[in-house]
Motif scaffolding. Structure first.
Motif, PDB file in Angstrom:
ATOM      1  N   GLN A  81       0.830  -1.207   0.000  1.00 46.64           N
ATOM      2  CA  GLN A  81       0.000   0.000   0.000  1.00 46.64           C
ATOM      3  C   GLN A  81       0.867   1.261   0.000  1.00 46.64           C
ATOM      4  N   ALA A  82       1.852   1.315   0.866  1.00 44.43           N
ATOM      5  CA  ALA A  82       2.743   2.475   0.939  1.00 44.43           C
ATOM      6  C   ALA A  82       3.504   2.655  -0.372  1.00 44.43           C
ATOM      7  N   SER A  83       3.932   1.563  -0.966  1.00 42.62           N
ATOM      8  CA  SER A  83       4.658   1.630  -2.235  1.00 42.62           C
ATOM      9  C   SER A  83       3.774   2.153  -3.363  1.00 42.62           C
ATOM     10  N   LEU A  84       2.548   1.637  -3.440  1.00 45.14           N
ATOM     11  CA  LEU A  84       1.632   2.081  -4.500  1.00 45.14           C
ATOM     12  C   LEU A  84       1.275   3.550  -4.367  1.00 45.14           C
ATOM     13  N   ILE A  85       1.056   4.012  -3.150  1.00 38.55           N
ATOM     14  CA  ILE A  85       0.745   5.421  -2.942  1.00 38.55           C
ATOM     15  C   ILE A  85       1.922   6.284  -3.372  1.00 38.55           C
ATOM     16  N   SER A  86       3.118   5.885  -3.018  1.00 39.91           N
ATOM     17  CA  SER A  86       4.311   6.640  -3.415  1.00 39.91           C
ATOM     18  C   SER A  86       4.473   6.652  -4.931  1.00 39.91           C
ATOM     19  N   LEU A  87       4.289   5.507  -5.570  1.00 40.90           N
ATOM     20  CA  LEU A  87       4.397   5.447  -7.037  1.00 40.90           C
ATOM     21  C   LEU A  87       3.305   6.270  -7.709  1.00 40.90           C
ATOM     22  N   TRP A  88       2.104   6.251  -7.143  1.00 37.21           N
ATOM     23  CA  TRP A  88       1.002   7.034  -7.697  1.00 37.21           C
ATOM     24  C   TRP A  88       1.343   8.521  -7.678  1.00 37.21           C
ATOM     25  N   TRP A  89       1.889   8.995  -6.556  1.00 35.78           N
ATOM     26  CA  TRP A  89       2.252  10.408  -6.464  1.00 35.78           C
ATOM     27  C   TRP A  89       3.410  10.756  -7.386  1.00 35.78           C
ATOM     28  N   ILE A  90       4.348   9.876  -7.560  1.00 34.56           N
ATOM     29  CA  ILE A  90       5.428  10.128  -8.522  1.00 34.56           C
ATOM     30  C   ILE A  90       4.831  10.282  -9.915  1.00 34.56           C
ATOM     31  N   GLY A  91       3.888   9.406 -10.262  1.00 39.14           N
ATOM     32  CA  GLY A  91       3.221   9.508 -11.557  1.00 39.14           C
ATOM     33  C   GLY A  91       2.470  10.816 -11.717  1.00 39.14           C
TER      34      GLY A  91
END
Length: 95
Positions: free
Chosen positions: A9-19
């Motif tokens: 979950q933490a990884s996906l949120i971080s990747l989403w914000w990078i995108g």
């Protein structure tokens, strides 16, 4: 295994914000009508601190009170996104 979900979950949120921050095409899929990108990015701090950071902490140590905080943050974000989508249009994918 449950704790791995918090890391994911933490990884996906971080990747989403990078995108969102790096790719305008990616941002276009999630934007709300009438809300400029700088205002949209104001969600970065609460998303990152409350959801992502607490999820990382939960990965290492499961604490019921932190679980409720993360759940509450998701619930607040979902209701906010729904409200903005219904009021201003757009943002269906975010909602």
């Amino acid at each position: 295994m449950k704790n791995v979900a918090y890391l994911f979950q933490a990884s996906l949120i971080s990747l989403w914000w990078i995108g969102i921050l790096q790719y305008d095409t990616f941002y276009a899929y999630f934007e709300f009508n009438g809300i400029p990108k700088p205002l949209f990015t104001c969600f970065l701090v609460p998303d990152f601190i409350v959801i992502s950071l607490l999820s990382l902490i939960l990965f290492y140590k499961e604490t019921p009170s932190l679980q409720y905080m993360v759940l509450g943050a998701f619930l607040y974000a979902a209701i906010f996104c729904l409200s903005v989508s219904l009021t201003m249009g757009g943002g269906e994918i975010s909602t």
